[in-house]
Write a protein that holds these residues in place. Structure first.
Motif, PDB file in Angstrom:
ATOM      1  N   VAL A 146      -3.410   0.589   9.070  1.00 15.29           N
ATOM      2  CA  VAL A 146      -3.492   0.762   7.688  1.00 15.29           C
ATOM      3  C   VAL A 146      -2.104   1.052   7.298  1.00 15.29           C
ATOM      4  N   ILE A 147      -1.591   0.383   6.273  1.00 15.77           N
ATOM      5  CA  ILE A 147      -0.020   0.708   5.844  1.00 15.77           C
ATOM      6  C   ILE A 147       0.047   0.938   4.468  1.00 15.77           C
ATOM      7  N   ARG A 148       1.088   1.464   3.791  1.00 16.81           N
ATOM      8  CA  ARG A 148       1.170   1.529   2.675  1.00 16.81           C
ATOM      9  C   ARG A 148       1.439   0.104   2.064  1.00 16.81           C
TER      10      ARG A 148
ATOM     11  N   ARG B 206     -10.355   1.498  -7.587  1.00 14.68           N
ATOM     12  CA  ARG B 206     -10.976   3.083  -7.661  1.00 14.68           C
ATOM     13  C   ARG B 206     -12.320   2.780  -7.755  1.00 14.68           C
TER      14      ARG B 206
ATOM     15  N   GLY C   4      -3.119  -0.076  -8.542  1.00 16.40           N
ATOM     16  CA  GLY C   4      -3.269   1.060  -8.283  1.00 16.40           C
ATOM     17  C   GLY C   4      -3.670   1.339  -6.754  1.00 16.40           C
TER      18      GLY C   4
ATOM     19  N   ALA D   2      -2.990   1.613  -2.975  1.00 19.63           N
ATOM     20  CA  ALA D   2      -1.973   2.440  -2.112  1.00 19.63           C
ATOM     21  C   ALA D   2      -1.691   2.008  -0.843  1.00 19.63           C
ATOM     22  N   GLU D   3      -2.909   1.559  -0.206  1.00 23.07           N
ATOM     23  CA  GLU D   3      -2.940   1.209   1.322  1.00 23.07           C
ATOM     24  C   GLU D   3      -3.811   0.018   1.475  1.00 23.07           C
TER      25      GLU D   3
ATOM     26  N   GLU E 190       3.750   2.794  11.680  1.00 22.58           N
ATOM     27  CA  GLU E 190       4.586   3.720  11.136  1.00 22.58           C
ATOM     28  C   GLU E 190       4.751   4.987  11.621  1.00 22.58           C
TER      29      GLU E 190
ATOM     30  N   HIS F 173      -2.123  17.010   9.248  1.00 18.21           N
ATOM     31  CA  HIS F 173      -3.067  16.480   8.214  1.00 18.21           C
ATOM     32  C   HIS F 173      -2.282  15.374   7.582  1.00 18.21           C
TER      33      HIS F 173
ATOM     34  N   PHE G  88      -2.123  14.123   4.643  1.00 17.75           N
ATOM     35  CA  PHE G  88      -1.643  14.456   3.429  1.00 17.75           C
ATOM     36  C   PHE G  88      -0.137  15.289   3.554  1.00 17.75           C
ATOM     37  N   THR G  89      -0.342  16.398   4.519  1.00 17.57           N
ATOM     38  CA  THR G  89       1.055  17.076   4.813  1.00 17.57           C
ATOM     39  C   THR G  89       2.052  16.244   5.283  1.00 17.57           C
TER      40      THR G  89
ATOM     41  N   GLU H  15       2.661  13.041   5.005  1.00 12.89           N
ATOM     42  CA  GLU H  15       3.187  12.483   3.855  1.00 12.89           C
ATOM     43  C   GLU H  15       4.053  13.283   2.837  1.00 12.89           C
TER      44      GLU H  15
ATOM     45  N   ARG I 286       7.266  14.049   4.567  1.00 11.79           N
ATOM     46  CA  ARG I 286       8.228  12.911   4.660  1.00 11.79           C
ATOM     47  C   ARG I 286       8.898  12.856   3.309  1.00 11.79           C
TER      48      ARG I 286
END
Lengths: 284, 116
Positions: free
Chosen positions: B3-5, B22, B46, B48-49, B58, B93, B95-96, B98, B101
């Motif tokens: 799963v990539i951006r 969405r 929109g 994202a991945e 990654e 996590h 979120f953290t 990303e 980064r």
């Protein structure tokens, strides 16, 4: 003796009540007999407010292709509830104008709050929420309880700050130890005393612990994540010098891929300076 | 599978699970081949991945800049500042990871250690 957040807000005499234009628009929105022109008329009575709203409507926040040249047009294009929330956002900053910058760096405080508002609004737009201005307003308001604490209880606040340093904890946790309550409860009580809606008060009240909110945890979660991101990116400061912890449940509630963050922050960078100028031009 | 951006997907890769907007509407069903055209479409919605057949891993952080080129003392300084700021967050996590980064990249940019 201050026992809880409500007592602290009850004893306030230095923070003015909300300007009437917001309550008048709010009443009109809830009155089925009113129309867009009625709302535009109320706003137009205040030329300073009208000019500011038109500048906002024509800013990077909206990115409309055609110029919005009248308040009636702005109400029609942006929406009544959305404009009501923007009206409050433009006015709330001036309520705290009198606070001496030796007590709180107000410019830095509002930079943090405005950046949180922009990010909350962007996260809400990625979630396809209907009124994204509402999230801008919540972001702007989320830490106002801290202003009340700084101004009304400077000695206890100083104690909380040294308690944070001594114990290597967040200011939020230090507030809980020293005051017995935190800035989110104070902010929520202040908003309640202004007769702001229950969803707004609850979202602010739980912005550090969204999953504890019974009815509005998703709104609290949007503010929670935006606040964390703004602390990480170092836009202004509202007193907290480190990033507060993330509630995993709150991140899951947003139902967004972490990969949207890059894009969201790009948008923040594009809007930030302009929005700061729009909201802080004569207030700081 | 990875799963990539979406900004990293390439034309010619195969979608392994449905790409949805969405509201849950399927924009590209599993099995589709990515083209320049449909990449543009999923970006505009929109998304994202995406889950693609490329065997890309990654790294959690440090993916879009070369840390090897940076003076290690200067890099260490930036990482210490960030580690202090992030100390109340769970570093594993997603979120953290990303957010870290992103912040590392910004700090290195503002210190003039990498180019935009």
């Amino acid at each position: 003796m201050i026992n809880n957040a409500r007592d602290l807000v009850k004893n306030l005499d230095s923070i003015a009540s909300l300007p009437s234009v917001f309550t008048r628009i709010d009443k009109l929105i809830n009155d089925s007999g009113s129309n867009l022109v009625d709302i535009a008329n109320v706003i137009s009575e205040d030329p300073g407010l009208s000019i500011r709203l038109l500048k906002i409507a024509n800013s990077a926040m909206f990115n409309f292709s055609a110029e919005i040249d009248s308040i009636t047009r702005a109400v029609a294009v942006i929406g009544t509830r959305q404009l009501r929330d923007l009206v409050l956002a433009t006015q709330v900053i001036s309520l705290f104008k009198h606070i001496d910058s030796s007590i709180v760096d107000m410019h830095s405080f509002w930079k943090h709050s405005i950046a949180t508002g922009i990010l909350a609004r962007l996260l809400a737009s990625y979630r396809r929420e209907s009124n994204i201005e509402y999230y801008y307003l919540l972001g702007l308001l989320h830490d106002i309880g801290r202003l009340v604490m700084f101004v009304e209880q400077p000695a206890l606040t100083a104690k909380a700050i040294s308690h944070r340093i001594d114990n290597n904890i967040t200011l939020h946790d230090a507030e809980l130890s020293i005051f017995g309550f935190d800035h989110s409860a104070v902010g929520s009580e202040l908003m309640h005393s202004w007769d702001l809606s229950r969803p707004m008060c609850e979202a602010v009240c739980y912005h550090h612990r969204p999953s504890l909110s019974l009815n509005y945890s998703k709104d609290a979660a949007i503010i929670h994540v935006a606040d964390i991101m703004v602390n990480a990116l170092n836009f202004g400061c509202s007193g907290e010098s480190d990033i507060p912890p993330l509630e995993d449940a709150a991140w899951k509630m947003l139902d967004l891929s972490p990969y949207v963050l890059t894009e969201v922050v790009d948008h923040l960078d594009k809007q930030y300076n302009e929005v700061i100028n729009l909201f802080l031009d004569d207030e700081s | 599978m990875s799963v990539i951006r979406v900004s990293h997907v390439k034309a010619g890769q195969i979608i392994l699970s449905d790409v949805k907007d969405r509201s849950g509407r399927v924009l590209l069903p599993a099995g589709s081949e990515l083209t320049h055209e449909n990449i543009k479409i999923i970006k505009s919605w929109g998304v994202a991945e995406a889950d693609v057949d490329a065997d890309l891993h990654e790294p959690a952080t440090r993916s879009d800049f070369q840390l090897a080129d940076i003076d290690s003392k200067q890099l260490e300084h930036v990482e210490i500042v960030l580690a202090k700021r992030f100390r109340f967050l769970n570093k594993n996590h997603p979120f953290t990871e990303e957010l870290y980064r992103l912040c590392l990249r910004r700090e290195l940019l503002s210190a003039g250690l990498i180019d935009d």
